[in-house]
Write an enzyme that holds these catalytic residues in place. Structure first.
Site, PDB file in Angstrom:
ATOM      1  N   PHE A 156     124.832  40.836  -9.766  1.00  0.00           N
ATOM      2  CA  PHE A 156     125.968  41.920  -9.815  1.00  0.00           C
ATOM      3  C   PHE A 156     125.136  43.006 -10.218  1.00  0.00           C
ATOM      4  O   PHE A 156     126.057  44.397 -10.542  1.00  0.00           O
ATOM      5  CB  PHE A 156     127.487  41.400  -9.835  1.00  0.00           C
ATOM      6  CG  PHE A 156     127.932  40.712  -9.060  1.00  0.00           C
ATOM      7  CD1 PHE A 156     128.054  39.216  -9.942  1.00  0.00           C
ATOM      8  CD2 PHE A 156     128.597  40.581  -8.077  1.00  0.00           C
ATOM      9  CE1 PHE A 156     128.589  38.299  -9.131  1.00  0.00           C
ATOM     10  CE2 PHE A 156     128.832  39.334  -7.083  1.00  0.00           C
ATOM     11  CZ  PHE A 156     129.046  38.219  -8.047  1.00  0.00           C
ATOM     12  N   ARG A 158     123.791  46.548 -11.278  1.00  0.00           N
ATOM     13  CA  ARG A 158     123.135  47.629 -10.707  1.00  0.00           C
ATOM     14  C   ARG A 158     121.787  48.050 -11.468  1.00  0.00           C
ATOM     15  O   ARG A 158     122.156  48.330 -12.442  1.00  0.00           O
ATOM     16  CB  ARG A 158     123.707  48.722 -10.984  1.00  0.00           C
ATOM     17  CG  ARG A 158     125.629  48.744 -10.076  1.00  0.00           C
ATOM     18  CD  ARG A 158     126.502  49.373 -11.244  1.00  0.00           C
ATOM     19  NE  ARG A 158     127.574  49.033 -12.303  1.00  0.00           N
ATOM     20  CZ  ARG A 158     127.341  49.743 -13.368  1.00  0.00           C
ATOM     21  NH1 ARG A 158     128.521  50.461 -12.776  1.00  0.00           N
ATOM     22  NH2 ARG A 158     127.387  49.125 -14.440  1.00  0.00           N
ATOM     23  N   LEU A 259     134.860  56.098  -6.662  1.00  0.00           N
ATOM     24  CA  LEU A 259     135.732  56.760  -5.571  1.00  0.00           C
ATOM     25  C   LEU A 259     135.010  57.909  -5.331  1.00  0.00           C
ATOM     26  O   LEU A 259     135.628  59.381  -5.235  1.00  0.00           O
ATOM     27  CB  LEU A 259     137.149  57.184  -6.218  1.00  0.00           C
ATOM     28  CG  LEU A 259     138.190  55.552  -5.717  1.00  0.00           C
ATOM     29  CD1 LEU A 259     139.637  56.656  -6.484  1.00  0.00           C
ATOM     30  CD2 LEU A 259     138.514  55.682  -4.079  1.00  0.00           C
ATOM     31  N   CYS A 269     120.833  47.592  -1.229  1.00  0.00           N
ATOM     32  CA  CYS A 269     121.192  46.696  -1.252  1.00  0.00           C
ATOM     33  C   CYS A 269     122.202  47.198  -0.089  1.00  0.00           C
ATOM     34  O   CYS A 269     122.535  46.345   0.957  1.00  0.00           O
ATOM     35  CB  CYS A 269     121.672  46.164  -3.179  1.00  0.00           C
ATOM     36  SG  CYS A 269     120.300  44.865  -2.769  1.00  0.00           S
TER      37      CYS A 269
HETATM   38  N1  LIG Z   1     117.829  45.314  -6.542  1.00  0.00           N
HETATM   39  C1  LIG Z   1     119.067  44.974  -7.498  1.00  0.00           C
HETATM   40  O1  LIG Z   1     120.305  46.136  -7.997  1.00  0.00           O
HETATM   41  C2  LIG Z   1     119.311  43.508  -6.640  1.00  0.00           C
HETATM   42  C3  LIG Z   1     118.782  43.044  -5.608  1.00  0.00           C
HETATM   43  N2  LIG Z   1     119.857  41.725  -6.080  1.00  0.00           N
HETATM   44  C4  LIG Z   1     119.251  40.704  -5.040  1.00  0.00           C
HETATM   45  O2  LIG Z   1     118.291  40.015  -5.294  1.00  0.00           O
HETATM   46  C5  LIG Z   1     116.854  39.528  -4.289  1.00  0.00           C
HETATM   47  C6  LIG Z   1     115.763  40.238  -4.862  1.00  0.00           C
HETATM   48  O3  LIG Z   1     116.146  41.877  -4.721  1.00  0.00           O
HETATM   49  P1  LIG Z   1     115.295  42.303  -6.089  1.00  0.00           P
HETATM   50  O4  LIG Z   1     115.122  42.307  -7.142  1.00  0.00           O
HETATM   51  O5  LIG Z   1     115.433  43.672  -5.988  1.00  0.00           O
HETATM   52  O6  LIG Z   1     113.725  42.070  -5.358  1.00  0.00           O
HETATM   53  P2  LIG Z   1     112.147  43.156  -5.775  1.00  0.00           P
HETATM   54  O7  LIG Z   1     111.813  43.725  -4.785  1.00  0.00           O
HETATM   55  O8  LIG Z   1     112.126  44.448  -6.535  1.00  0.00           O
HETATM   56  O9  LIG Z   1     111.150  41.538  -5.734  1.00  0.00           O
HETATM   57  C7  LIG Z   1     111.153  40.503  -5.422  1.00  0.00           C
HETATM   58  C8  LIG Z   1     110.165  39.861  -5.993  1.00  0.00           C
HETATM   59  O10 LIG Z   1     109.635  38.667  -5.546  1.00  0.00           O
HETATM   60  C9  LIG Z   1     108.083  38.520  -5.413  1.00  0.00           C
HETATM   61  N3  LIG Z   1     107.736  37.700  -4.345  1.00  0.00           N
HETATM   62  C10 LIG Z   1     108.360  38.204  -3.121  1.00  0.00           C
HETATM   63  N4  LIG Z   1     107.590  37.100  -2.251  1.00  0.00           N
HETATM   64  C11 LIG Z   1     107.411  35.691  -2.912  1.00  0.00           C
HETATM   65  C12 LIG Z   1     106.722  34.176  -2.555  1.00  0.00           C
HETATM   66  N5  LIG Z   1     106.813  33.997  -1.885  1.00  0.00           N
HETATM   67  N6  LIG Z   1     106.839  34.135  -4.052  1.00  0.00           N
HETATM   68  C13 LIG Z   1     107.001  34.840  -5.209  1.00  0.00           C
HETATM   69  N7  LIG Z   1     107.455  35.107  -5.409  1.00  0.00           N
HETATM   70  C14 LIG Z   1     108.078  36.722  -4.100  1.00  0.00           C
HETATM   71  C15 LIG Z   1     107.465  40.276  -5.136  1.00  0.00           C
HETATM   72  O11 LIG Z   1     106.316  40.383  -5.723  1.00  0.00           O
HETATM   73  C16 LIG Z   1     108.376  40.796  -5.849  1.00  0.00           C
HETATM   74  O12 LIG Z   1     107.567  40.912  -7.448  1.00  0.00           O
HETATM   75  C17 LIG Z   1     117.896  40.531  -2.691  1.00  0.00           C
HETATM   76  O13 LIG Z   1     118.586  39.387  -2.369  1.00  0.00           O
HETATM   77  C18 LIG Z   1     119.080  41.743  -3.743  1.00  0.00           C
HETATM   78  O14 LIG Z   1     119.431  41.924  -2.868  1.00  0.00           O
HETATM   79  C19 LIG Z   1     121.369  41.723  -6.291  1.00  0.00           C
HETATM   80  C20 LIG Z   1     121.786  42.684  -6.950  1.00  0.00           C
HETATM   81  C21 LIG Z   1     121.507  43.271  -7.546  1.00  0.00           C
HETATM   82  O1  LIG Z   2     123.091  44.213  -4.806  1.00  0.00           O
HETATM   83  C1  LIG Z   2     123.145  45.004  -5.484  1.00  0.00           C
HETATM   84  O2  LIG Z   2     121.248  45.487  -5.263  1.00  0.00           O
HETATM   85  C2  LIG Z   2     123.767  46.018  -6.133  1.00  0.00           C
HETATM   86  O3  LIG Z   2     124.115  47.307  -5.255  1.00  0.00           O
HETATM   87  C3  LIG Z   2     124.863  48.182  -6.177  1.00  0.00           C
HETATM   88  O4  LIG Z   2     123.884  48.722  -6.437  1.00  0.00           O
HETATM   89  P1  LIG Z   2     122.908  50.303  -6.934  1.00  0.00           P
HETATM   90  O5  LIG Z   2     122.121  50.155  -5.530  1.00  0.00           O
HETATM   91  O6  LIG Z   2     121.838  49.865  -7.755  1.00  0.00           O
HETATM   92  O7  LIG Z   2     123.908  50.760  -7.524  1.00  0.00           O
HETATM   93  P2  LIG Z   2     125.383  51.710  -7.101  1.00  0.00           P
HETATM   94  O8  LIG Z   2     126.231  52.466  -8.452  1.00  0.00           O
HETATM   95  O9  LIG Z   2     126.497  50.796  -6.846  1.00  0.00           O
HETATM   96  O10 LIG Z   2     125.498  53.080  -6.194  1.00  0.00           O
HETATM   97  C4  LIG Z   2     125.092  52.518  -4.586  1.00  0.00           C
HETATM   98  C5  LIG Z   2     124.873  53.847  -3.971  1.00  0.00           C
HETATM   99  O11 LIG Z   2     126.391  54.317  -4.114  1.00  0.00           O
HETATM  100  C6  LIG Z   2     126.540  55.356  -4.134  1.00  0.00           C
HETATM  101  N1  LIG Z   2     127.593  56.544  -4.784  1.00  0.00           N
HETATM  102  C7  LIG Z   2     128.142  55.116  -5.783  1.00  0.00           C
HETATM  103  C8  LIG Z   2     129.438  55.062  -6.748  1.00  0.00           C
HETATM  104  C9  LIG Z   2     130.042  56.332  -5.763  1.00  0.00           C
HETATM  105  O12 LIG Z   2     131.427  56.078  -6.428  1.00  0.00           O
HETATM  106  N2  LIG Z   2     130.107  56.474  -5.034  1.00  0.00           N
HETATM  107  C10 LIG Z   2     128.766  57.062  -4.496  1.00  0.00           C
HETATM  108  O13 LIG Z   2     128.245  57.554  -3.023  1.00  0.00           O
HETATM  109  C11 LIG Z   2     125.262  56.087  -5.186  1.00  0.00           C
HETATM  110  O14 LIG Z   2     125.160  57.062  -5.011  1.00  0.00           O
HETATM  111  C12 LIG Z   2     124.570  54.980  -4.679  1.00  0.00           C
HETATM  112  O15 LIG Z   2     123.393  55.792  -3.819  1.00  0.00           O
HETATM  113  C13 LIG Z   2     126.011  47.078  -6.861  1.00  0.00           C
HETATM  114  O16 LIG Z   2     126.998  48.645  -7.056  1.00  0.00           O
HETATM  115  C14 LIG Z   2     125.608  46.156  -7.705  1.00  0.00           C
HETATM  116  O17 LIG Z   2     126.955  45.683  -8.055  1.00  0.00           O
HETATM  117  C15 LIG Z   2     124.884  45.124  -6.558  1.00  0.00           C
HETATM  118  O18 LIG Z   2     124.598  44.075  -7.577  1.00  0.00           O
END
Ligand SMILES: NC(=O)C1=CN([C@@H]2O[C@H](COP(=O)(O)OP(=O)(O)OC[C@H]3O[C@@H](n4cnc5c(N)ncnc54)[C@H](O)[C@@H]3O)[C@@H](O)[C@H]2O)C=CC1
Ligand SMILES: O=C(O)[C@H]1O[C@H](OP(=O)(O)OP(=O)(O)OC[C@H]2O[C@@H](n3ccc(=O)[nH]c3=O)[C@H](O)[C@@H]2O)[C@H](O)[C@@H](O)[C@@H]1O
Length: 430
Positions: A156, A158, A259, A269
């Site tokens: 979760f 951000r 909000l 995401c």
């Molecule tokens: N970015 C965020 O804020 C959040 C992301 N998630 C979820 O976490 C998952 C990962 O997202 P991110 O960390 O943002 O992705 P990312 O794109 O930042 O990182 C993915 C990594 O996986 C590596 N990779 C790709 N294919 C591979 C393979 N076959 N074997 C080993 N490594 C490989 C890439 O080189 C890259 O370093 C997604 O499902 C996303 O929805 C969940 C919560 C927060």
């Molecule tokens: O699954 C994920 O990757 C993550 O996605 C969001 O995190 P993130 O996308 O990093 O950013 P947020 O701070 O949630 O903002 C998301 C979007 O909503 C917008 N936003 C946020 C808050 C708000 O009050 N209004 C609004 O327009 C932001 O500008 C941004 O474009 C969730 O908040 C995380 O809990 C989650 O883990």
């Protein structure tokens, strides 16, 4: 414990550094050699507050990285933190997860002891049990529930507060189907839970854990869209939406977070996850009207912002400063930034666009190499016929005399961040 993490991006690197911080030994497996080298050099491959320090402290000791999947054989638990992007029709694209599971399974074929594989990535319900587990069994020759266990631990965090969010979570969700897997997950998270002063630990089924993630993101996105729906009504009645939304936020059943009305939600995401759960719902015969409406309202906000601009300036041939290119303040990430549809529409209208962002310019330039970029908001505003404020960077609240250099001082604010009013034509989206 000995942990391995497949995928060292925003999530994989953050959780690796934090798991090392709470005492585990962690190895990250990634196919990107530069990512692996950066981590082993003690640097973070992504920029998050506090992450560089953690990586620098633990790299070479409790934290290392490799491109070789064989490293997982010396660990007890593997987290899959791989990308789960969107297909063109919104369905989740599991191709990378499947590839990672195949490589992981093949490696585990050489390991005799039981192993726990935990989905960390955001995957639609039943993916872990019906897609990942069969691949792991097929490739490893192991049997689920005997020498192979699966789990699901949604993330979760951000972007911009990843380390803080992971080390001080609102909740920890541990999805498993066997007591052995549940016990191992508890052992992994016990030191973090103790350090975070006992946040709620939700122990549930694997599919429930998968759904909790989509429900969390879907609810947050829908809350923002409902705030925007209400703010759009206020705007038409010339009512101050900020007064209205801050007042309802005082109701403990609503809460003031998320909000923030404006040009809407983007990022790597919310868009993909809301689309994926809508598609997954339709696949089983349910039409999620509320989530579809959240997307529809969100898609309209950039259109409404341009409509406000057109009330004052014809974009055709006009020089328009776009202030804010990142999808939100505090990050250089431009994935699904609201600036993308706005710049596209301005270029379609033959506007002369100059963009500015404190940190995201280079990432945005990859998407739009042919527009002009300024090194400061003041430079972007100099000679501009209009300004669109798209990202609520705190520095934009302090802009004042910079507006006096505009050819025509029309400021259309998509985030209610600009404070100057006198001597300019100020139009807020909401
Ligand atoms: N970015 C965020 O804020 C959040 C992301 N998630 C979820 O976490 C998952 C990962 O997202 P991110 O960390 O943002 O992705 P990312 O794109 O930042 O990182 C993915 C990594 O996986 C590596 N990779 C790709 N294919 C591979 C393979 N076959 N074997 C080993 N490594 C490989 C890439 O080189 C890259 O370093 C997604 O499902 C996303 O929805 C969940 C919560 C927060
Ligand atoms: O699954 C994920 O990757 C993550 O996605 C969001 O995190 P993130 O996308 O990093 O950013 P947020 O701070 O949630 O903002 C998301 C979007 O909503 C917008 N936003 C946020 C808050 C708000 O009050 N209004 C609004 O327009 C932001 O500008 C941004 O474009 C969730 O908040 C995380 O809990 C989650 O883990």
């Amino acid at each position: 414990m000995q942990l391995s993490i497949v995928g060292s991006g925003y999530v994989g690197t953050t959780i690796a550094a934090c798991f090392a911080e709470v005492g585990h030994d962690v190895v990250n497996v990634d196919i990107d050699e530069e990512t692996v080298a950066t981590l082993n050099d003690g640097d973070a491959p992504i920029h998050e507050p506090g992450l560089d320090d953690l990586v620098a402290e633990h790299a070479g000791d409790r934290l290392r990285a490799t491109t070789d999947y064989a490293a997982v054989r010396d660990t007890d638990v593997t987290f899959l933190a791989l990308p789960t992007p969107s297909e063109d029709d919104g369905h989740i694209d599991l191709s990378i997860m499947k590839a990672g599971a195949r490589s992981l399974g093949a490696t585990l074929a050489e390991k005799d002891e039981p192993h726990l594989v935990v989905t960390k990535s955001t995957v639609v319900p039943t993916t872990t049990e019906e897609v990942i587990a069969p691949i792991l069994e097929e490739e490893s020759g192991k049997t689920l529930g005997e020498d192979l266990d699966i789990g699901m631990n949604p993330e979760f965090l951000r972007e911009g507060s990843a380390v803080e969010d992971f080390l001080s979570p609102d909740k920890v969700v541990l999805g498993s189907e066997t007591e052995r897997a549940a016990g191992t997950l508890r052992a992994v998270f016990d030191p973090l839970v103790a350090r975070a002063e006992d946040p709620p630990v939700v122990e549930t089924g694997v599919a429930e854990a998968e759904m909790i993630k989509y429900a969390n993101n879907g609810f947050l996105a829908a809350k923002i869209s409902l705030a925007n729906d209400i703010a759009n009504i206020c705007k038409e009645y010339d009512i101050d939406s900020e007064e209205v939304l801050s007042a309802i936020g005082l109701d403990h059943r609503i809460g003031s977070a998320f909000l923030g009305a404006g040009v809407g939600w983007g990022g790597s995401c919310f868009p993909k996850d809301v689309a994926a759960i809508i598609a997954a719902a339709r696949d089983v015969g349910y039409d999620p009207a509320m989530l579809e409406a959240a997307v529809e309202v969100n898609d309209r906000q950039p259109v409404r912002l341009l409509g406000r601009l057109r009330e004052h300036v014809d974009p055709d041939g006009a020089r328009v400063a776009v202030l804010g290119l990142a999808f939100k303040p505090g990050t250089d990430d431009v994935r699904n930034s609201r600036a993308i549809p706005l710049v596209e529409a301005l270029l379609d209208a033959n506007a002369d666009v100059v963009g500015y962002d404190p940190v995201a310019t280079e990432n945005f330039r990859d998407e739009f190499p042919d527009i002009e970029y300024a090194d400061s908001a003041g430079e972007a505003l100099d000679g501009a016929d209009a300004a669109l404020v798209v990202t609520d960077w705190p520095e934009f609240a302090d802009l004042d005399t910079e507006f006096d250099a505009m050819a025509t001082p029309v400021v259309v604010d998509g985030r209610r961040i600009v404070t100057r009013r006198d001597g300019i034509v100020y139009e807020s989206l909401v």
